[in-house]
Motif scaffolding. Structure first.
Motif, PDB file in Angstrom:
ATOM      1  N   THR A 101      57.033  26.080  24.123  1.00 41.06           N
ATOM      2  CA  THR A 101      57.882  25.864  25.212  1.00 41.06           C
ATOM      3  C   THR A 101      57.630  24.903  25.992  1.00 41.06           C
ATOM      4  OG1 THR A 101      57.920  27.697  26.798  1.00 41.06           O
ATOM      5  CG2 THR A 101      59.509  27.767  24.912  1.00 41.06           C
ATOM      6  N   LEU A 102      56.285  25.031  26.658  1.00 39.31           N
ATOM      7  CA  LEU A 102      55.716  23.945  27.724  1.00 39.31           C
ATOM      8  C   LEU A 102      55.204  22.857  26.904  1.00 39.31           C
ATOM      9  CD1 LEU A 102      54.272  26.308  29.964  1.00 39.31           C
ATOM     10  CD2 LEU A 102      56.541  25.231  30.389  1.00 39.31           C
ATOM     11  N   GLN A 103      54.755  22.793  25.762  1.00 37.33           N
ATOM     12  CA  GLN A 103      54.105  21.762  24.918  1.00 37.33           C
ATOM     13  C   GLN A 103      52.926  21.425  25.472  1.00 37.33           C
ATOM     14  OE1 GLN A 103      55.016  21.167  21.628  1.00 37.33           O
ATOM     15  NE2 GLN A 103      56.177  23.002  22.074  1.00 37.33           N
ATOM     16  N   GLN A 104      52.172  22.455  26.088  1.00 35.78           N
ATOM     17  CA  GLN A 104      50.758  22.046  26.907  1.00 35.78           C
ATOM     18  C   GLN A 104      49.722  22.996  26.182  1.00 35.78           C
ATOM     19  OE1 GLN A 104      51.898  22.174  30.975  1.00 35.78           O
ATOM     20  NE2 GLN A 104      51.521  19.958  31.088  1.00 35.78           N
ATOM     21  N   SER A 105      48.554  22.440  26.136  1.00 33.14           N
ATOM     22  CA  SER A 105      47.413  23.457  25.337  1.00 33.14           C
ATOM     23  C   SER A 105      47.093  24.490  26.676  1.00 33.14           C
ATOM     24  CB  SER A 105      46.342  22.770  25.065  1.00 33.14           C
ATOM     25  OG  SER A 105      45.626  21.945  26.175  1.00 33.14           O
ATOM     26  N   ALA A 106      46.460  25.371  26.083  1.00 36.99           N
ATOM     27  CA  ALA A 106      45.887  26.519  27.030  1.00 36.99           C
ATOM     28  C   ALA A 106      45.016  25.642  28.110  1.00 36.99           C
ATOM     29  CB  ALA A 106      45.303  27.553  26.171  1.00 36.99           C
ATOM     30  N   ALA A 107      44.015  24.731  27.739  1.00 37.85           N
ATOM     31  CA  ALA A 107      43.191  24.034  28.527  1.00 37.85           C
ATOM     32  C   ALA A 107      44.124  23.645  29.616  1.00 37.85           C
ATOM     33  CB  ALA A 107      42.281  23.259  27.926  1.00 37.85           C
ATOM     34  N   GLU A 108      45.051  22.477  29.033  1.00 40.39           N
ATOM     35  CA  GLU A 108      45.765  21.941  30.206  1.00 40.39           C
ATOM     36  C   GLU A 108      46.424  22.784  31.153  1.00 40.39           C
ATOM     37  OE1 GLU A 108      47.249  17.994  27.494  1.00 40.39           O
ATOM     38  OE2 GLU A 108      48.220  19.814  27.188  1.00 40.39           O
ATOM     39  N   LEU A 109      47.237  24.020  30.706  1.00 40.86           N
ATOM     40  CA  LEU A 109      47.741  24.765  31.623  1.00 40.86           C
ATOM     41  C   LEU A 109      46.736  25.554  32.681  1.00 40.86           C
ATOM     42  CD1 LEU A 109      50.171  26.743  29.164  1.00 40.86           C
ATOM     43  CD2 LEU A 109      50.785  25.104  30.682  1.00 40.86           C
ATOM     44  N   LEU A 110      45.335  25.745  32.297  1.00 40.22           N
ATOM     45  CA  LEU A 110      44.477  26.367  33.055  1.00 40.22           C
ATOM     46  C   LEU A 110      44.041  25.230  34.154  1.00 40.22           C
ATOM     47  CD1 LEU A 110      42.522  28.501  33.989  1.00 40.22           C
ATOM     48  CD2 LEU A 110      40.918  27.644  32.135  1.00 40.22           C
ATOM     49  N   ALA A 111      44.006  23.953  33.639  1.00 46.68           N
ATOM     50  CA  ALA A 111      43.515  23.006  34.633  1.00 46.68           C
ATOM     51  C   ALA A 111      44.723  22.833  35.843  1.00 46.68           C
ATOM     52  CB  ALA A 111      43.483  21.661  33.937  1.00 46.68           C
ATOM     53  N   ARG A 112      45.811  22.869  35.224  1.00 48.05           N
ATOM     54  CA  ARG A 112      46.987  22.868  36.319  1.00 48.05           C
ATOM     55  C   ARG A 112      46.839  23.813  37.475  1.00 48.05           C
ATOM     56  NH1 ARG A 112      52.151  22.762  33.243  1.00 48.05           N
ATOM     57  NH2 ARG A 112      53.052  22.989  35.358  1.00 48.05           N
ATOM     58  N   LEU A 113      46.343  24.957  37.238  1.00 49.62           N
ATOM     59  CA  LEU A 113      46.616  26.202  38.133  1.00 49.62           C
ATOM     60  C   LEU A 113      45.643  26.016  39.535  1.00 49.62           C
ATOM     61  CD1 LEU A 113      45.856  29.377  36.128  1.00 49.62           C
ATOM     62  CD2 LEU A 113      47.958  28.437  37.091  1.00 49.62           C
ATOM     63  N   SER A 114      46.290  26.505  40.624  1.00 48.00           N
ATOM     64  CA  SER A 114      45.774  26.577  41.764  1.00 48.00           C
ATOM     65  C   SER A 114      44.377  27.064  41.615  1.00 48.00           C
ATOM     66  CB  SER A 114      46.436  27.011  42.904  1.00 48.00           C
ATOM     67  OG  SER A 114      45.917  27.554  43.881  1.00 48.00           O
ATOM     68  N   PRO A 115      43.172  26.839  42.472  1.00 43.72           N
ATOM     69  CA  PRO A 115      42.001  27.579  42.304  1.00 43.72           C
ATOM     70  C   PRO A 115      42.051  28.612  43.078  1.00 43.72           C
ATOM     71  CG  PRO A 115      41.743  25.288  43.756  1.00 43.72           C
ATOM     72  CD  PRO A 115      43.134  25.396  43.097  1.00 43.72           C
ATOM     73  N   VAL A 116      43.222  28.936  43.682  1.00 39.27           N
ATOM     74  CA  VAL A 116      43.320  30.018  44.592  1.00 39.27           C
ATOM     75  C   VAL A 116      43.279  31.284  43.666  1.00 39.27           C
ATOM     76  CG1 VAL A 116      44.949  31.621  46.101  1.00 39.27           C
ATOM     77  CG2 VAL A 116      44.649  29.153  46.341  1.00 39.27           C
ATOM     78  N   GLN A 117      43.538  31.476  42.216  1.00 36.67           N
ATOM     79  CA  GLN A 117      43.411  32.548  41.632  1.00 36.67           C
ATOM     80  C   GLN A 117      42.006  32.798  41.191  1.00 36.67           C
ATOM     81  OE1 GLN A 117      46.487  33.212  38.553  1.00 36.67           O
ATOM     82  NE2 GLN A 117      47.665  31.755  39.637  1.00 36.67           N
ATOM     83  N   ALA A 118      41.114  33.535  41.899  1.00 29.08           N
ATOM     84  CA  ALA A 118      39.729  33.585  41.699  1.00 29.08           C
ATOM     85  C   ALA A 118      39.288  34.366  40.371  1.00 29.08           C
ATOM     86  CB  ALA A 118      39.004  34.178  42.687  1.00 29.08           C
ATOM     87  N   PHE A 119      38.435  34.008  39.634  1.00 32.50           N
ATOM     88  CA  PHE A 119      37.993  34.923  38.590  1.00 32.50           C
ATOM     89  C   PHE A 119      36.397  34.577  38.411  1.00 32.50           C
ATOM     90  CE2 PHE A 119      39.397  30.528  36.446  1.00 32.50           C
ATOM     91  CZ  PHE A 119      38.457  30.678  35.585  1.00 32.50           C
ATOM     92  N   GLU A 120      35.887  35.397  37.454  1.00 27.81           N
ATOM     93  CA  GLU A 120      34.670  35.074  37.267  1.00 27.81           C
ATOM     94  C   GLU A 120      33.929  35.949  35.899  1.00 27.81           C
ATOM     95  OE1 GLU A 120      31.754  38.165  39.544  1.00 27.81           O
ATOM     96  OE2 GLU A 120      32.930  37.057  40.866  1.00 27.81           O
ATOM     97  N   ILE A 121      33.214  35.249  35.235  1.00 30.68           N
ATOM     98  CA  ILE A 121      32.982  35.981  33.746  1.00 30.68           C
ATOM     99  C   ILE A 121      31.791  37.080  34.224  1.00 30.68           C
ATOM    100  CG2 ILE A 121      31.911  35.712  31.690  1.00 30.68           C
ATOM    101  CD1 ILE A 121      33.036  32.885  31.619  1.00 30.68           C
ATOM    102  N   VAL A 122      32.304  38.125  33.723  1.00 24.62           N
ATOM    103  CA  VAL A 122      31.290  39.184  33.789  1.00 24.62           C
ATOM    104  C   VAL A 122      30.414  39.567  32.542  1.00 24.62           C
ATOM    105  CG1 VAL A 122      32.647  40.265  35.756  1.00 24.62           C
ATOM    106  CG2 VAL A 122      33.039  41.074  33.310  1.00 24.62           C
ATOM    107  N   PRO A 123      29.172  40.010  32.725  1.00 22.34           N
ATOM    108  CA  PRO A 123      28.430  40.486  31.430  1.00 22.34           C
ATOM    109  C   PRO A 123      29.162  41.533  30.406  1.00 22.34           C
ATOM    110  CG  PRO A 123      27.155  40.673  33.587  1.00 22.34           C
ATOM    111  CD  PRO A 123      28.531  40.563  33.868  1.00 22.34           C
ATOM    112  N   ASP A 124      28.735  41.359  29.299  1.00 27.72           N
ATOM    113  CA  ASP A 124      29.285  42.228  28.109  1.00 27.72           C
ATOM    114  C   ASP A 124      28.909  43.681  28.482  1.00 27.72           C
ATOM    115  OD1 ASP A 124      30.840  43.061  26.232  1.00 27.72           O
ATOM    116  OD2 ASP A 124      29.967  41.812  24.634  1.00 27.72           O
TER     117      ASP A 124
END
Length: 168
Positions: A145-168
């Motif tokens: 519906t938004l016609q934007q890629s997952a990468a584009e949607l992620l880039a638009r988000l505020s950096p306030v939503q913190a995340f980090e990759i954790v080891p498997d």
């Protein structure tokens, strides 16, 4: 493309740490009629909305299935229940959360999440804990519906939503 968002932020009485619950949930979901074909890294993410809950471990899987959308959603709810998920309070801490994010390019008009499937997930474009792992495994996937890629949607988000990759 069919995507499932996964998360947990409570210890499970059998599997222990949230990442172990998520691994077990993936094994439980996989059946001859539903196969995981891609899995993102594990992401440690702050709760949304902001609260004093423990941080979540999240990931996204891509699956292939011959099951109709409603049956996939039923399977997700069955696995949550099997893992001890009780739905009492919206956005509460949980041992397992499974969300159907997208089912091919289908768009449902039903926006009441208490009554059947809602795809694409109505809040996915607002949540780093969905978009970061989704962009990892399918950066070019386009929101129907938004016609934007997952990468584009992620880039638009505020950096306030913190995340980090954790080891498997």
């Amino acid at each position: 493309m069919i995507f499932i968002g996964m998360g947990a932020n409570l210890m499970h009485p059998v599997y222990g740490e949230p990442v172990n619950s998520l691994k077990a949930a993936i094994r439980t979901l996989e059946q001859p009629d539903l196969m995981v074909i891609k899995r993102s890294s594990w992401y440690k993410t702050a709760p949304v909305p902001v609260s004093d809950q423990p941080w979540f471990v999240n990931n996204v899987i891509e699956v292939e299935t011959s099951l109709p959308m409603e049956r996939v959603l039923s399977r997700l709810h069955e696995v949550e229940k099997e893992f001890g998920r009780v739905r009492e309070v919206k956005w509460e801490a949980r041992v397992l959360d499974l969300d159907l994010l997208a089912y091919d390019n289908q768009i449902t008009l039903n926006q009441d999440q208490t009554k059947g499937s809602v795809v694409p997930h109505p809040f996915m474009q607002e949540r780093a804990f969905v978009l970061a792992p989704l962009a990892e495994i399918a950066p070019d996937w386009v929101h129907p519906t938004l016609q934007q890629s997952a990468a584009e949607l992620l880039a638009r988000l505020s950096p306030v939503q913190a995340f980090e990759i954790v080891p498997d």
